[in-house]
Each structure stands twice: as C-alpha cells, then as structure tokens.
Enzyme design. Sequence first.
Site, short mmCIF file in Angstrom:
data_model
loop_
_atom_site.label_atom_id
_atom_site.label_comp_id
_atom_site.label_asym_id
_atom_site.label_seq_id
_atom_site.Cartn_x
_atom_site.Cartn_y
_atom_site.Cartn_z
N HIS A 18 -19.28 -11.70 -42.18
CA HIS A 18 -17.96 -11.40 -42.96
C HIS A 18 -17.07 -12.59 -42.60
O HIS A 18 -15.98 -12.56 -42.04
CB HIS A 18 -17.09 -9.95 -42.35
CG HIS A 18 -15.90 -9.76 -43.31
ND1 HIS A 18 -15.75 -10.14 -44.52
CD2 HIS A 18 -15.05 -8.49 -43.24
CE1 HIS A 18 -14.65 -9.67 -45.07
NE2 HIS A 18 -14.27 -8.59 -44.25
N ARG A 30 -5.28 -12.33 -44.75
CA ARG A 30 -6.37 -12.34 -45.51
C ARG A 30 -6.08 -13.46 -46.91
O ARG A 30 -6.87 -14.08 -47.45
CB ARG A 30 -6.91 -11.08 -46.20
CG ARG A 30 -7.39 -10.38 -44.78
CD ARG A 30 -8.74 -10.89 -44.41
NE ARG A 30 -9.71 -11.05 -45.34
CZ ARG A 30 -10.50 -9.91 -45.82
NH1 ARG A 30 -10.44 -8.88 -45.20
NH2 ARG A 30 -11.39 -10.08 -46.77
N CYS A 39 -9.96 -6.14 -37.91
CA CYS A 39 -9.96 -6.33 -39.27
C CYS A 39 -9.64 -5.40 -40.25
O CYS A 39 -9.26 -5.62 -41.41
CB CYS A 39 -11.56 -6.68 -39.66
SG CYS A 39 -12.58 -5.37 -39.88
N GLN A 95 -12.93 -12.87 -43.40
CA GLN A 95 -12.32 -12.04 -42.46
C GLN A 95 -11.88 -13.12 -41.20
O GLN A 95 -10.66 -13.15 -40.71
CB GLN A 95 -12.93 -10.94 -41.79
CG GLN A 95 -12.22 -10.15 -40.86
CD GLN A 95 -10.95 -9.57 -41.23
OE1 GLN A 95 -10.87 -8.73 -42.33
NE2 GLN A 95 -9.66 -9.83 -40.61
N ARG A 97 -19.04 -8.72 -52.68
CA ARG A 97 -19.24 -7.78 -51.22
C ARG A 97 -20.62 -6.80 -51.64
O ARG A 97 -20.55 -5.97 -52.70
CB ARG A 97 -18.05 -6.99 -51.26
CG ARG A 97 -18.16 -5.76 -50.23
CD ARG A 97 -16.83 -5.02 -49.51
NE ARG A 97 -16.21 -5.83 -48.85
CZ ARG A 97 -15.16 -5.61 -48.05
NH1 ARG A 97 -14.96 -4.10 -47.97
NH2 ARG A 97 -14.63 -6.41 -47.23
N ASP A 123 -13.61 -3.17 -33.94
CA ASP A 123 -13.75 -2.84 -35.45
C ASP A 123 -14.63 -1.44 -35.23
O ASP A 123 -14.96 -1.01 -34.33
CB ASP A 123 -14.88 -3.91 -35.98
CG ASP A 123 -15.06 -3.59 -37.49
OD1 ASP A 123 -14.22 -3.13 -38.23
OD2 ASP A 123 -16.01 -4.13 -38.05
#
Length: 307
Positions: free
Chosen positions: A134, A292, A264, A137, A107, A225
């Site tokens: 991402h 996830r 998310c 996700q 990440r 988001d």
Amino acid sequence: MRHFLNLADADADAIAAMLADALDRKKARKDWPKGKVDEDSPLADHVLAMVFEKSSTRTRVSFDMAMRQLGGSAIVLDSSNTQLGRGETIADTARVLSRMADAIMLRTDDHEKAQTMSNHADVPVINGLTDLSHPCQIVADLLTIIEHGKALPGLQIAWLGDGNNVLNSIVEAAGLFKSDVRIGVPPGYEPDQGFCDAARSKGATIRLTHDAVEAVQGADVVVTDTWVSMGQADSKAKLAAMAPYQVNEALMAHAKDDALFLHCLPAHRGEEVTDAVIDSKASAVWDEAENRIHAQKSVLRWVFGQI
Ligand code: CP
Ligand code: NVA
C-alpha cells in the site's frame, strides 16, 4: 513511463522530493476551501480513472480531491459495475482506459493484477492497495511523521499485529530512508520476506519479535492496522493470536514519551487499538488521513514527470 506500484519504483530522492512538494502545497492552500484548485493547476485537463476491486473511503476520496486540487478530475469505476467484474481482462481494461484517461489507479487483491495493468497500459498506473502493498498510504505516513518533527533516517518504528500489505510498504520505506523497524507479530503472521531482505540490503534494520513490549521499547512511532485485511478470513484463531499485540496505553508506555501513534484506518476500536490510544494526544491518525490528499497529489505529479 512512470508507474507507482511500490515505493521502490521511485528512489529515496524522488520520495523525498514528493514529501517536500506535498508539504509546500499543503502550506500554500492552508484554510482554503477543499475543492479550490491550486494556483498553478498543474494537472489541468488530466483525468484519472480509478478502478476499485475492494472497498475504500480514504483512497477514493483522497485521489478524487487530489485530482480536483491539481486542476484535473477523476472517474471512479467499481468493479461490480464494470465489465471487469464480468470477466473482461485486466489487460484489455488497461488498453481501453489508456485511450480514455491520462492515468489509472487500481485497488485490487492480487498484486500481479496491478503488474498486468501496468504492463498493458500506455499511461501511468498507481497502486491504490493490493494484498502485497500500500505505497500511497506510506507516502502519507512519512509526510505525517516529518510534519510532527521526526527525521526518517534512524527513526525507530514499531509495528504491532498482522504482517500485512501496509507493513510491507513500511519495510520498503525503511529501506529507502535507513529507518529501524521492529515488528511485533504472532508466529505465522510475518511480513513478506522479499521486502524485508530488500530493505536490509539497503541498510535498514528490520527486526522481528513475538514480544509486543520488545517491539515498542523506545519507539518514535507506533503503528498498527486491522488484524483482518480485506479479503482475509476472519478466524477466531487469528484474533486470539493477535490479542497480545493490541496497542493500548500499557503498551504505548514503553515507547518514547513523545512517540506518535499511526493507523492507516479504518480502525477496529477495541481490537488492534483501544479508544484511549487512538483518541490520545500521541495519535496523529486524522493528520495521517488528511495527508492522503497531499501525498497523493505528489504521487500524481511524480508519475506525470512533474517531480
Ligand atoms: N487507509 C486506506 O487506504 O483507507 P481506505 O480503505 O478507506 O481507502
Ligand atoms: N491492511 C488493510 C488496509 C486497509 C486500508 C487491508 O488491506 O484491508
């Protein structure tokens, strides 16, 4: 060598196979203790090294749990406590971790760093979020959408707020599954043009509007988001520009009656979404968070050539 830096590293068939695998495995371990290993233990003896240059709750725990459930294990490296944080290069870190672990999850901020990691690693590299995308996700999001009985081809997805990394991966998914994404963003906060062009060339409908109601009209899934992603400046001007795109009950009323709400997480309640929406029946955010784990298991099995 299979890396997973973006959804397009796998084709639509591979992503569909990951989703089917995730659904099967999730069903097979219903009501089990979360740390119990899946019966076939497919990643026994495998170790994942996870490098975090940004904060995380879900990605960190879901990959760790995913490795445990697949029979393997994970090591977490926070860049502030590693030599990476003191200037060791990504390339050298990739070479060393390749000798010590079976796969790397990273990440980070600049997507180029994930690219560099994959260029110098001898083991699969997975993007656990960059400023650009991402993908992990979105595998979880697709899983959640399917579990709630919606088909991906022709699915009408509404995005509200900032044109960020999560949106870029949604646009990429739309290209793979020929979905329809209507993006409601303020001027200057559009998603990556390259992702939009690629999705359109694959048959997705990607429409941008500055009108939040137009974006949500008739949507099957409404997604938002944070307005300020990790590493971005928290400016008053940006928050003011985002305000008309808040997902509240009045806006949700323009979506289909059975529309799902996804986020998310982490959510900033009262900013991009109200309590009334995130805590409503339409909200699938807790399924999405749990997924996830199931999605990451399939991504891991895919990079190891098991799917
Ligand atoms: N959604 C997500 O990636 O959450 P974390 O930042 O907590 O990992
Ligand atoms: N867009 C957000 C996602 C967090 C999971 C960020 O990059 O901070």
